[in-house]
Design an enzyme around this catalytic site. Structure first.
Site, short mmCIF file in Angstrom:
data_model
loop_
_atom_site.label_atom_id
_atom_site.label_comp_id
_atom_site.label_asym_id
_atom_site.label_seq_id
_atom_site.Cartn_x
_atom_site.Cartn_y
_atom_site.Cartn_z
N GLU A 49 0.87 -1.17 0.00
CA GLU A 49 0.00 0.00 0.00
C GLU A 49 0.91 1.22 0.00
O GLU A 49 1.78 1.34 0.86
CB GLU A 49 -0.82 -0.03 1.29
CG GLU A 49 -2.24 0.42 1.15
CD GLU A 49 -2.96 0.28 2.48
OE1 GLU A 49 -3.39 -0.84 2.81
OE2 GLU A 49 -3.07 1.29 3.19
N ASP A 60 -5.44 10.37 9.85
CA ASP A 60 -4.14 9.84 10.26
C ASP A 60 -3.63 10.42 11.55
O ASP A 60 -3.80 11.60 11.84
CB ASP A 60 -3.11 10.09 9.15
CG ASP A 60 -3.34 9.18 7.96
OD1 ASP A 60 -3.38 7.96 8.16
OD2 ASP A 60 -3.51 9.69 6.84
#
Lengths: 275, 407
Positions: A49, A60
């Site tokens: 990824e 995040d």
């Protein structure tokens, strides 16, 4: 057959769970990042990824926020990530690559061009964190026209009715966000993941990846029981962050790289041991 | 940018069921937040149809906020410019000194209905933070305010106010440490505390239903202006002017007039050092369409879709985006959007104080600067209503600093 489907099928036949490794594209610099990418499969990463850096990564935690800031400071763009993918594909045509990021840079790049380039350069799937099913039609259709999978996310807050909505347009695999929180948070409660995974399993045959809060080989082993794959991100990125202190544009054989790659090997080893 | 969109039958019907105003708005959030956002929408739509909800809202509006705020004929300003009649909608007289309290009361009542036990909010200048901390004190709910590190330093009095009111102020160090980073951090907190927390967004921005809900609560401003103007002068005003950061006070004033084609609507963005300089907060006149903070709208961004930092002398306008309904009204040209520089706002700030004995916040000083540009060339039977959406006490340090005065 598509690379993602092939990978999951082959792992299933070996009764193994996939290790999905997340790295931020262009972190700490494009050269070093490419070295890391190239080294990942031989260390045991089954699917890669690659994060597309964004100035405002709302899902995040601090570790991946900082990785994005380093990548942007190093001049990383979606175009440069495609260049990295092209370079990677010259050596590796079997490991699936999934790009992960936020909607704005993708829209700015141009959704159709993005989808074309994914297909042309060898990207297999795309995750756009801030495109829930209600908003992902434009990107999903563009990708679908190019036979690139739009990977959808399922969260602990997703109820059964929404689950069906998500499954109705899902392809590639499903990504279960195991905690209601941001990347790099504490590990999820195992019972909760078990229950949610069982519910998802009942409704679909698509492979299921479990991510968020998985840091150590032990975490990876535990969580792998509930799906077909585990995603590890922040703990890898944390090790990459330490490379920056040393020097730019490291090759994969540079001694400093060992800490990153050994971590991947340990994660992979733990999954193979539990196979 | 797209070609001229088709004129709708009404400008007041948006958003559609999925929360879109044409191509703008929507719900661009992580899946983890989607169920919660749908829950907020459901709770708000139920509240909106519940007369008891509005009775309670009106009670606080009248007795706590001090509504209706006066519509004041600024005769000295009118004389000074020698043209149009100028009126101020005095929302700076509200409790806490700005219009923000209007949507804070509305949203805290929604949060209570939802059974939420913790409130979070972002703030730039601190006005929305103070208003949120105020209603949290009133309703006895714990409250965490996210504020960029840079803003914490330049808005120390408001940080202290929030603490006095019992709020926890969390300094945000990520990014540039300003309003957009505070909003990112509030979103991260929300996603981590979905079960008990309500995010009290401070403007007509964010994912649906926030732009619609905040607009509805702020529309009290425009509704009052309609009534007050008709009662005293008959008919409708000719021009409405309001400043725009995220756009809550402007939309609150404009929305009840959107379907009155004879009423000209002007939104004033923060031009910073000038839109051409690149250092500004004018998302419509100097930005491009994009996706951030849960919505599709106009943003300041680079060619790769990375969001740029905004610049404005006014911390309350220092945001690189704008509410989606404004983006839609901009494309439809129903509202004219202009910009005013830091310097022009600073001059208008002083002029307003001297002419009318009202120290405006730097935000409405932008609106007044535009009024100053247009009033003189308009006839004396032209009526301009400007939203004086906040008072300037909070800005005296910034202004003194710019004028080279040591306090």
């Amino acid at each position: 057959m598509k690379r993602l489907a092939k990978t999951f099928e082959s792992l299933r036949s070996q009764k193994r769970k996939a290790l999905i490794t997340f790295v931020m594209g262009g972190d700490p610099d494009v050269g070093t990042s490419l070295s890391i990418l190239k080294a990942l499969p031989s260390c045991g990463a089954d699917i890669i990824e690659i994060g597309m850096p964004f100035s405002d990564p709302m899902a995040d935690g601090p570790v991946i926020q900082l990785a994005g800031e380093r990548a942007l400071a190093g001049g990383c763009t979606i175009a440069k990530i495609f260049d990295m993918v092209v370079a990677f594909r010259k050596e590796n045509s079997s490991t699936p690559i999934v790009l992960m990021g936020y909607a704005n840079p993708v829209y700015r790049y141009g959704v159709d061009k993005f989808a074309h380039d994914c297909a042309d350069f060898g990207v297999d799937g795309v995750i756009v964190v801030d495109l829930p099913p209600e908003e992902d039609q434009i990107v999903r259709e563009a990708l679908g026209n190019q036979f690139v999978d739009m990977i959808r996310l399922i969260a602990p807050t997703t109820d059964e009715a929404r689950l069906q909505t998500i499954l109705d347009g899902a392809s590639g695999f499903l990504y279960y966000v195991s905690i209601a929180g941001i990347t790099g948070a504490a590990k999820a409660n195992l019972d909760s993941v078990r229950a949610h995974a069982a519910l998802i399993r009942e409704k679909t045959d698509l492979p299921l990846a479990v991510g968020f809060g998985i840091k150590t080989p032990n975490d990876a082993q535990e969580m792998s029981a509930f799906g077909d794959a585990v995603v590890v991100g922040s703990s890898i990125v944390e090790k990459i962050a330490q490379l920056r202190e040393k020097s730019d544009r490291l090759g994969q054989d540079a001694p400093e790289m060992a800490a990153v790659l050994d971590h991947i090997r340990a994660l992979s080893g733990a999954l193979k041991a539990s196979a | 940018m797209q070609s001229e969109p088709k004129r709708p039958n009404s400008y007041r019907k948006g958003p559609d069921e999925s929360g879109h105003f044409g191509p703008y708005g929507g719900r661009f959030v992580a899946e983890t937040l989607m169920p919660l956002i749908l829950e907020v929408e459901k709770a708000y739509l139920e509240a909106r149809d519940d007369i008891k909800f509005w009775v309670e809202f009106d009670k606080y509006a009248k007795h706590y906020i001090g509504r209706p705020s006066p519509l004041y004929h600024a005769e000295k300003a009118t004389q000074h410019f020698g043209g149009a009649q100028i009126y101020f909608k005095r929302d700076e007289l509200n409790h806490t000194g700005a219009h923000k309290i209007n949507h804070c009361i509305g949203q805290i009542l929604v949060a209570k209905r939802m059974g939420k036990t913790r409130i979070i909010a972002e703030t730039g200048a601190g006005q929305h933070g103070v208003a949120t901390a105020t209603v949290c004190a009133l309703f006895d709910l714990p409250c965490t305010i996210f504020m960029g590190e840079t803003d914490v330093q330049r808005q120390a009095p408001n940080v202290f106010r929030m603490k006095l009111l019992g709020a926890e102020v969390r300094s945000v160090t990520s990014g540039a440490g300003t309003l957009k980073d505070a909003m990112n951090e509030a979103m991260r907190d929300w996603v981590s505390n979905v079960h008990d927390t309500y995010y009290l967004i401070g403007t007509v921005a964010g994912p649906h239903p926030f732009p619609m809900m905040v607009r509805d609560f702020q529309s009290v401003i425009g509704k009052e202006v309609r009534e007050q103007f008709a009662d005293r002068y008959g008919g409708l005003p000719d021009t409405l002017v309001a400043c725009i950061g995220g756009g809550s006070n402007a939309l609150g004033l404009f929305h009840p007039f959107l379907d009155d084609p004879d009423v000209k609507l002007i939104g004033v963005e923060a031009g910073g050092h000038g839109v051409a300089s690149g250092e500004h907060a004018a998302s419509l006149t100097g930005g491009t369409p994009g996706i951030l903070h849960g919505m599709s709208s106009y943003f300041l961004q680079d060619e790769h879709g990375q969001i740029k930092d905004a610049h404005s002398i006014s911390a309350g306008l220092d945001y690189p985006g704008i509410g989606p309904e404004h983006a839609w009204l901009f494309d439809h040209k129903r509202v004219e959007y202009v910009s005013v520089t830091d310097e022009e706002a600073l001059d208008a700030f002083q002029l307003c104080a001297k002419l009318e004995g009202i120290i405006p916040a730097l935000e409405p000083a932008h609106a007044f600067a535009h009024v100053a540009k247009i009033a003189g060339s308009l006839p004396s039977d032209h009526h301009i209503v400007m939203n004086l959406c906040g008072r300037g006490d909070k800005d005296i340090f910034t202004v003194a600093d710019k004028l080279g005065v040591k306090l």
